[in-house]
Scaffold this motif. Sequence first.
Motif, PDB file in Angstrom:
ATOM      1  N   ASN A 165       0.822  -1.214   0.000  1.00 50.39           N
ATOM      2  CA  ASN A 165       0.000   0.000   0.000  1.00 50.39           C
ATOM      3  C   ASN A 165       0.852   1.258   0.000  1.00 50.39           C
ATOM      4  N   ASN A 166       2.180   1.065   0.115  1.00 50.79           N
ATOM      5  CA  ASN A 166       3.084   2.218   0.121  1.00 50.79           C
ATOM      6  C   ASN A 166       3.289   2.748  -1.293  1.00 50.79           C
ATOM      7  N   GLY A 167       3.635   4.012  -1.363  1.00 51.04           N
ATOM      8  CA  GLY A 167       3.948   4.602  -2.665  1.00 51.04           C
ATOM      9  C   GLY A 167       5.345   4.227  -3.118  1.00 51.04           C
ATOM     10  N   GLY A 168       5.649   4.555  -4.368  1.00 53.54           N
ATOM     11  CA  GLY A 168       6.980   4.322  -4.916  1.00 53.54           C
ATOM     12  C   GLY A 168       7.821   5.586  -4.851  1.00 53.54           C
ATOM     13  N   LEU A 169       9.122   5.434  -5.098  1.00 53.49           N
ATOM     14  CA  LEU A 169      10.051   6.568  -5.046  1.00 53.49           C
ATOM     15  C   LEU A 169      10.823   6.679  -6.358  1.00 53.49           C
ATOM     16  N   GLU A 199      11.780  14.023   5.125  1.00 53.95           N
ATOM     17  CA  GLU A 199      10.523  14.005   5.893  1.00 53.95           C
ATOM     18  C   GLU A 199       9.308  13.957   4.967  1.00 53.95           C
ATOM     19  N   THR A 200       9.349  14.756   3.896  1.00 55.74           N
ATOM     20  CA  THR A 200       8.219  14.787   2.955  1.00 55.74           C
ATOM     21  C   THR A 200       8.064  13.441   2.248  1.00 55.74           C
ATOM     22  N   CYS A 201       9.189  12.872   1.813  1.00 52.87           N
ATOM     23  CA  CYS A 201       9.145  11.559   1.145  1.00 52.87           C
ATOM     24  C   CYS A 201       8.550  10.502   2.074  1.00 52.87           C
ATOM     25  N   GLU A 202       9.019  10.501   3.290  1.00 54.37           N
ATOM     26  CA  GLU A 202       8.553   9.523   4.285  1.00 54.37           C
ATOM     27  C   GLU A 202       7.031   9.592   4.430  1.00 54.37           C
ATOM     28  N   GLN A 203       6.508  10.806   4.589  1.00 55.82           N
ATOM     29  CA  GLN A 203       5.058  10.990   4.770  1.00 55.82           C
ATOM     30  C   GLN A 203       4.283  10.529   3.534  1.00 55.82           C
ATOM     31  N   MET A 204       4.768  10.940   2.367  1.00 61.95           N
ATOM     32  CA  MET A 204       4.033  10.629   1.133  1.00 61.95           C
ATOM     33  C   MET A 204       4.029   9.134   0.836  1.00 61.95           C
ATOM     34  N   ILE A 205       5.203   8.496   0.947  1.00 58.64           N
ATOM     35  CA  ILE A 205       5.286   7.059   0.645  1.00 58.64           C
ATOM     36  C   ILE A 205       4.406   6.271   1.605  1.00 58.64           C
ATOM     37  N   ARG A 206       4.446   6.648   2.887  1.00 62.18           N
ATOM     38  CA  ARG A 206       3.648   5.948   3.905  1.00 62.18           C
ATOM     39  C   ARG A 206       2.151   6.092   3.649  1.00 62.18           C
ATOM     40  N   SER A 207       1.759   7.236   3.070  1.00 63.88           N
ATOM     41  CA  SER A 207       0.326   7.458   2.806  1.00 63.88           C
ATOM     42  C   SER A 207      -0.107   6.913   1.435  1.00 63.88           C
ATOM     43  N   GLY A 208       0.813   6.170   0.774  1.00 57.61           N
ATOM     44  CA  GLY A 208       0.447   5.513  -0.487  1.00 57.61           C
ATOM     45  C   GLY A 208       0.663   6.358  -1.728  1.00 57.61           C
ATOM     46  N   LYS A 209       1.330   7.511  -1.578  1.00 62.17           N
ATOM     47  CA  LYS A 209       1.570   8.378  -2.744  1.00 62.17           C
ATOM     48  C   LYS A 209       2.936   8.071  -3.361  1.00 62.17           C
ATOM     49  N   ASN A 210       2.989   8.080  -4.688  1.00 62.91           N
ATOM     50  CA  ASN A 210       4.262   7.961  -5.402  1.00 62.91           C
ATOM     51  C   ASN A 210       4.907   9.345  -5.433  1.00 62.91           C
ATOM     52  N   VAL A 211       6.208   9.394  -5.135  1.00 61.99           N
ATOM     53  CA  VAL A 211       6.868  10.693  -5.053  1.00 61.99           C
ATOM     54  C   VAL A 211       8.121  10.715  -5.933  1.00 61.99           C
ATOM     55  N   ALA A 212       8.305  11.823  -6.644  1.00 63.52           N
ATOM     56  CA  ALA A 212       9.498  12.014  -7.477  1.00 63.52           C
ATOM     57  C   ALA A 212      10.296  13.189  -6.923  1.00 63.52           C
ATOM     58  N   VAL A 213      11.550  12.923  -6.568  1.00 56.13           N
ATOM     59  CA  VAL A 213      12.475  13.979  -6.138  1.00 56.13           C
ATOM     60  C   VAL A 213      13.397  14.267  -7.311  1.00 56.13           C
ATOM     61  N   TYR A 214      13.488  15.523  -7.704  1.00 55.53           N
ATOM     62  CA  TYR A 214      14.385  15.850  -8.821  1.00 55.53           C
ATOM     63  C   TYR A 214      15.294  17.008  -8.433  1.00 55.53           C
TER      64      TYR A 214
END
Length: 476
Positions: A300-304, A352-367
Amino acid sequence: MCTGKRLAAEAFEKIPAVDVSVVDELLKKELTILNKKIIVLDDDPTGVQTVHGISVYTDWSLDSIEMGFLEENSMFFLLTNSRGFTAAETETAHQEIAANVLMVSRKLNRDFIIISRGDSTLRGHYPLETKVLKETIQSSSVRSFDGEILLPFFKEGGRFTIDNTHYVQYDQFLVPAGETEFAKDRTFGYTHSHLGEWVEEKTNGEFPAEKTTYISLESIRALDLETSTNQLLKVNDFNKVVVNAVDYVDVKIFTIALIRALHAGKNFMFRSAAALTKVLGGVSDKELLTREELMKEESNNGGLIIVGSHVQKTTEQLEELKKSDAIEFIEFNVHLVLQPEKFHAEVDRIVETCEQMIRSGKNVAVYTRRERLDLGEGKKEEELKLSVQISDAVTSIVQRLEVRPSYIIAKGGITSSDIGTKGLNVKRATVAGQIKPGIPVWTTGNESKFPGIAYVVFPGNVGTKTTLREVAEILS
């Protein structure tokens, strides 16, 4: 306006066809009698972009090299990541690798071939890497090298060598490599596209173009193995051999001639892109990987997704990725590296932002911020050192994560190497295959931070404008 560009269709239609089934039979016969362990030194982790079921070791310790030698596979990869090294670091690493390979080879009484896998757009520490390997091995053994094979062809990335000139395909055009953005690389730039002249340029005239041996497409497509083999038999004094190729069948035909020359007692060093490793290693074709093959455990976690590369193609792909509704985006202001306190605060914010987003099931892209950090003329080494600090900071995002992403995509060679080795702490990975042509996926080992995760190693300079988005959508 590029002066030497050609229409790809026109260039290819002039090249005669050849019976691939005949070639495959001949090659199969030669490979069965090769009996040498093939060790591929990969200057960034994208070199596995043509293989599957092959091990990648992320260090060059005696233990790792011995494990590679003892595998049933004829080939294994050692990830050097030397494209992110200074020249001095590169020299030290390659001296260590050559010494360790020799030691294990003697212990197990097994002969070997070393391939220095470099970039298909001709960037990297050349001729330094192969020169150091040659000198270290020759000074510590009876082996001597007659010549060096140069084979930068890489079909999946649109890199072709025709009439001894190396081209990069942009849409329907073939552009000489020396006229592309890659040739303007601040660390590894060059001006020539004719590979003999490129060698002369890179070696400061030590190996002139007229002394280079050229394996032509004419003799390759005529299946004139005798001519190609004889050309190789005449090479000496570590002179260079340029191989023309526009398709895998050309590499296969050349490899048949090469193995015959090796059996006749010749010895070569290799600087090639990823095509030669697949052919010489006898790696079969494999369909592109599916989501089902990669996502063994539903999460249920998001991807990175981490985007570090600054080449134009990456920036175009990032802009396309931003059109996806399934991904949240965070820009990393890497220029703050010049202000250490602000830089640390920026990294903390991103983690911190990545941690929150991935845990809430959102896929996050850091560029990373797209403008290059430019310190001005004559500051190459300083820029390289700052880029290492930036790379370490990007890596720390994965190191510090406490939540396991459902997948990780790393965009760019140095970025993906550092995330694999330092962020995920991988010691040995298995190449699962490719998710898109030229885009490999590692399955991480049990020792890693996230065992068995699908880790997409996405080269900076591969794919079309939409490929990054397509890969993310497959996994998301």
